[in-house]
Design an enzyme around this catalytic site. Structure first.
Site, PDB file in Angstrom:
ATOM      1  N   LYS A   8      21.965  72.389  57.050  1.00  0.00           N
ATOM      2  CA  LYS A   8      22.720  73.639  57.136  1.00  0.00           C
ATOM      3  C   LYS A   8      24.072  73.457  56.433  1.00  0.00           C
ATOM      4  O   LYS A   8      24.127  73.412  55.219  1.00  0.00           O
ATOM      5  CB  LYS A   8      22.917  74.057  58.596  1.00  0.00           C
ATOM      6  CG  LYS A   8      21.768  74.805  59.250  1.00  0.00           C
ATOM      7  CD  LYS A   8      20.499  74.127  59.346  1.00  0.00           C
ATOM      8  CE  LYS A   8      19.428  74.815  60.124  1.00  0.00           C
ATOM      9  NZ  LYS A   8      18.308  73.913  60.395  1.00  0.00           N
ATOM     10  N   SER A  62      20.766  80.179  66.751  1.00  0.00           N
ATOM     11  CA  SER A  62      20.495  80.361  65.327  1.00  0.00           C
ATOM     12  C   SER A  62      20.193  81.791  64.924  1.00  0.00           C
ATOM     13  O   SER A  62      20.281  82.130  63.743  1.00  0.00           O
ATOM     14  CB  SER A  62      19.324  79.470  64.911  1.00  0.00           C
ATOM     15  OG  SER A  62      18.150  79.802  65.635  1.00  0.00           O
ATOM     16  N   HIS A  95      23.477  74.360  63.916  1.00  0.00           N
ATOM     17  CA  HIS A  95      24.296  75.387  63.278  1.00  0.00           C
ATOM     18  C   HIS A  95      25.786  75.241  63.599  1.00  0.00           C
ATOM     19  O   HIS A  95      26.589  76.092  63.205  1.00  0.00           O
ATOM     20  CB  HIS A  95      23.804  76.769  63.698  1.00  0.00           C
ATOM     21  CG  HIS A  95      22.423  77.068  63.196  1.00  0.00           C
ATOM     22  ND1 HIS A  95      22.180  77.624  61.965  1.00  0.00           N
ATOM     23  CD2 HIS A  95      21.202  76.850  63.761  1.00  0.00           C
ATOM     24  CE1 HIS A  95      20.873  77.756  61.789  1.00  0.00           C
ATOM     25  NE2 HIS A  95      20.267  77.296  62.862  1.00  0.00           N
TER      26      HIS A  95
END
Length: 330
Positions: free
Chosen positions: A200, A141, A169
């Site tokens: 996300k 990340s 992610h």
């Protein structure tokens, strides 16, 4: 903390009366502002209300929860899935349920070349007869590099360990259907615990664990973060449900994102910036000490760019940086 006064199209925000290009958001595909998700949230609220009213194991278990979990499992290519209220609670609930006294958890903070040797040595030293759980991000990340998933799978199989991957992610970004790095590398069936988030690329809130039916049934009964938390509210579920459909049906969104990221990375590198080993939509710019990093972020803001400075303890001392995810829609 300075609040965002308004979120605008094209990855822009209004802060302190100024419009800035937001380079620090995780809304990779721009779905948080997508009218289809907003309408889906409205529709779910109109039918189910704005709150679940209880935990899933009491009276908060809606048919909508089951429908969304079935879509997650389909996207991930697993037998089943379970939703948690946040990504943090997902990891907390799953890891604490899977290990107990005497068991060993191997968690990689940063991906680098020595990981294989270190991990193998630690696996050899772990007590026999105890659970050995390996936990890693797939897309890191802060630095945007990828975990060596092939090698990790081979190590865990060699030593009889369990592998848990955090695709927070990578979900919606990597893989033919946006399921993550495991899908992209054809390793889904060889990973026991698939974790990810909806906050996300999917533009909403919450986390999930996907895996075989036995794992999910176990977490229903052992993961305290699931058992004792109020269920996700219907508007959030409605948005997640629609986001999962969009991610599966519109691969051009992630293709465009990754193409933009590569172009952005080349530009930063040519300008002399150190983007470390980034391979994805997360592009760090390594600055160094805290004062210089804060000054760098302030100068970027003067130029209309919002890039938040990351400092210790989020990153190691002397490694402060400004993460710059490729802005959606730019």
């Amino acid at each position: 903390l300075m609040p965002l006064e308004e979120v605008l199209p094209g990855g822009r925000v209004r802060v302190g009366g100024r419009v800035l290009l937001n380079l620090s958001s995780n809304d990779y595909l721009g779905l948080a502002q997508d009218p289809r998700l907003i309408q889906a949230a409205r529709d779910a609220a109109a039918r189910w209300g704005v709150g679940a009213g209880a935990s899933r194991l009491v009276t908060g278990h809606l048919a909508l929860h089951e429908a969304v979990e079935a879509k997650v499992a389909k996207l991930k290519g697993t037998e089943a899935a379970v939703i948690f209220s946040t990504g943090y609670m997902t990891n907390l609930g799953a890891i604490s349920a899977l290990v107990g006294p005497g068991d060993v958890v191997f968690c990689d903070r940063l991906n680098h070349a020595s990981i294989y040797d270190r991990l193998e040595r630690l696996l050899k030293e772990a007590p026999a007869g105890k659970t050995r759980l390996i936990v890693t991000d797939t897309v890191f990340s802060v630095d945007g590099d990828l975990a060596p998933l092939h090698e990790l799978v081979e190590l865990k199989e060699k030593y009889g360990a369990i592998l848990m991957i955090d695709e927070a992610h990578a979900t919606g970004v990597l893989g033919n259907r946006g399921a993550g790095l495991a899908e992209a590398l054809g390793l889904t069936a060889r990973v026991e615990v698939h974790m990810g988030t909806f906050s996300k690329a999917l533009g909403s809130l919450g986390g999930y664990v996907a895996g075989d039916r036995r794992l999910i049934d176990y977490l229903h009964n052992k993961a305290r973060a699931f058992i004792y938390s109020t269920a996700l509210p219907p508007p959030v579920l409605g948005a997640i449900d629609r986001a999962l459909e969009i991610v599966a049906a519109e691969p051009e969104r992630r293709q465009h994102l990754l193409e933009q990221a590569e172009q952005f990375r080349r530009g930063l590198t040519q300008a002399g910036f150190n983007t470390l080993e980034s391979e994805t939509q997360i592009l760090p710019v390594l600055v160094g000490d805290n004062a210089r990093t804060l000054e760098f972020a302030a100068r970027l803001r003067e130029e209309g760019l919002m890039a938040v400075a990351l400092r210790p303890p989020t990153v190691p001392p002397g490694k402060a940086r400004c993460p710059q995810p490729t802005p959606a829609g730019s």
